[in-house]
Design an enzyme around this catalytic site. Structure first.
Site, PDB file in Angstrom:
ATOM      1  N   GLU A 172       0.855  -1.404   0.178  1.00  0.00           N
ATOM      2  CA  GLU A 172       0.013   0.209  -0.038  1.00  0.00           C
ATOM      3  C   GLU A 172       0.781   1.574  -0.398  1.00  0.00           C
ATOM      4  O   GLU A 172      -0.097   2.681  -0.861  1.00  0.00           O
ATOM      5  CB  GLU A 172      -0.550   0.141   1.286  1.00  0.00           C
ATOM      6  CG  GLU A 172      -2.046  -0.861   1.177  1.00  0.00           C
ATOM      7  CD  GLU A 172      -2.870  -1.059  -0.235  1.00  0.00           C
ATOM      8  OE1 GLU A 172      -2.935   0.515  -0.696  1.00  0.00           O
ATOM      9  OE2 GLU A 172      -3.832  -1.470  -0.253  1.00  0.00           O
ATOM     10  N   TYR A 173       2.222   0.813   0.419  1.00  0.00           N
ATOM     11  CA  TYR A 173       2.540   2.248   0.838  1.00  0.00           C
ATOM     12  C   TYR A 173       3.580   2.798  -0.920  1.00  0.00           C
ATOM     13  O   TYR A 173       2.933   3.864  -0.900  1.00  0.00           O
ATOM     14  CB  TYR A 173       4.143   2.246   1.747  1.00  0.00           C
ATOM     15  CG  TYR A 173       4.977   3.234   1.788  1.00  0.00           C
ATOM     16  CD1 TYR A 173       5.240   4.390   2.866  1.00  0.00           C
ATOM     17  CD2 TYR A 173       6.082   2.784   1.227  1.00  0.00           C
ATOM     18  CE1 TYR A 173       5.917   5.211   2.671  1.00  0.00           C
ATOM     19  CE2 TYR A 173       7.388   3.943   1.166  1.00  0.00           C
ATOM     20  CZ  TYR A 173       7.154   5.442   1.584  1.00  0.00           C
ATOM     21  OH  TYR A 173       8.355   5.781   1.935  1.00  0.00           O
ATOM     22  N   VAL A 174       4.196   1.720  -1.106  1.00  0.00           N
ATOM     23  CA  VAL A 174       5.057   1.725  -2.704  1.00  0.00           C
ATOM     24  C   VAL A 174       3.553   2.369  -3.053  1.00  0.00           C
ATOM     25  O   VAL A 174       3.490   2.954  -4.590  1.00  0.00           O
ATOM     26  CB  VAL A 174       5.337   0.437  -2.772  1.00  0.00           C
ATOM     27  CG1 VAL A 174       5.631   0.766  -4.515  1.00  0.00           C
ATOM     28  CG2 VAL A 174       6.417   0.397  -2.072  1.00  0.00           C
TER      29      VAL A 174
END
Length: 219
Positions: free
Chosen positions: A131-133
C-alpha cells in the site's frame, strides 16, 4: 524572501528542513493537525498553520497555502502498520495538496517520495508495504500530470545519523541509506534551483556535495 508551506510540518524531515529554510532567507510555514506542536516548531523558526490532511477538502488546503510561494509535501502515514493511512495520508494528502496548490495559484511544488516505487513488488510483499509503494507511486504520477512546477525527491532508506552534506542524486540510483538531514538539505536546495523543475530524482548517501549534486543533476 519566500513563504514555503510544508505539509506534514511536524515530521522528522520537516523539522530538519525548517531551520535550513530560515538560513536561506525563507519563511517555513509548518502545516500540522494540532496547535500543540506550535511551540516546538516556532522554536525552529517556522510559522504554524493548522491542516488536518485526512479530514480536509481542496479548499481547506488552498486556504492553508494562501500567501505561499511553494508547497513541500513531506507528510507520511508513519510506520505503524496501518495500510489505510498510506492511502489517506501518503496519497490522499498529496492529492489534496496538489488540488489546493492549483486552487491557491501556488505553482511550485516539491514532493518527498520514496526510492523505487515505480518497480513492481514481489507477490509475497507485506500488504502494508504494498500500500505504501502504491500510494507513493500514484502520488508522484498525479503530481507529474498536475501542470505544477514540480520536483520529486525519492530517498532511500532513511536514517537518523547526522547529515553528511554529500549525496548521490540521479533519476535512478542503487538502493542505499540516506540521512533525514541530507534529504532536508536537498529539498531546501531544489527550492532555490529553478532548473530542478520537472525532475524526479532518487537520493542516497554519496560523495557529492548537495549543491553540486543538484546542479549536476539538472545539467
Amino acid at each position: 524572501m519566500s513563504r514555503i508551506a510544508i505539509v506534514g510540518g511536524n515530521g522528522q524531515i520537516a523539522r530538519l528542513l525548517h531551520p535550513l529554510l530560515v538560513q536561506a532567507g525563507h519563511t517555513p510555514v509548518a502545516l500540522v493537525r494540532t496547535a500543540s506542536y506550535a511551540p516546538d516548531l516556532e522554536a525552529l523558526g517556522a510559522e504554524v498553520g493548522i491542516l488536518d490532511i485526512e479530514n480536509s477538502r481542496p479548499e481547506d488546503y488552498a486556504t492553508a497555502f494562501e500567501g505561499a510561494d511553494a508547497v513541500v509535501f513531506a507528510a507520511g502515514g508513519g510506520p505503524d502498520g496501518n495500510a489505510e493511512r498510506k492511502r489517506t495520508v501518503d496519497l490522499g494528502g498529496s492529492l489534496g495538496s496538489i488540488a489546493g496548490a492549483r486552487q491557491a495559484g501556488v505553482e511550485r511544488f516539491v514532493q518527498i517520495s520514496a526510492i523505487g516505487v515505480d518497480q513492481p513488488v514481489p507477490d509475497d510483499t507485506e500488504p502494508v508495504w504494498k500500500e505504501y509503494v502504491a500510494a507513493k507511486r500514484d502520488a508522484d504520477k498525479a503530481l507529474r500530470a498536475s501542470g505544477l512546477h514540480w520536483t520529486i525527491i525519492r530517498p532511500g532508506r532513511l536514517t537518523d545519523d547526522p547529515p553528511t552534506g554529500t549525496v548521490t542524486l540521479a533519476p535512478e540510483v542503487e538502493r542505499g541509506d540516506v540521512t533525514r538531514g541530507d534529504v532536508a538539505a536537498v529539498v531546501a536546495t531544489v527550492l532555490d534551483e529553478p532548473t530542478s523543475v520537472g525532475h524526479q530524482w532518487e537520493l542516497v548517501g554519496g560523495s557529492t556535495a548537495v549543491v553540486d549534486a543538484v546542479r549536476s543533476a539538472t545539467a
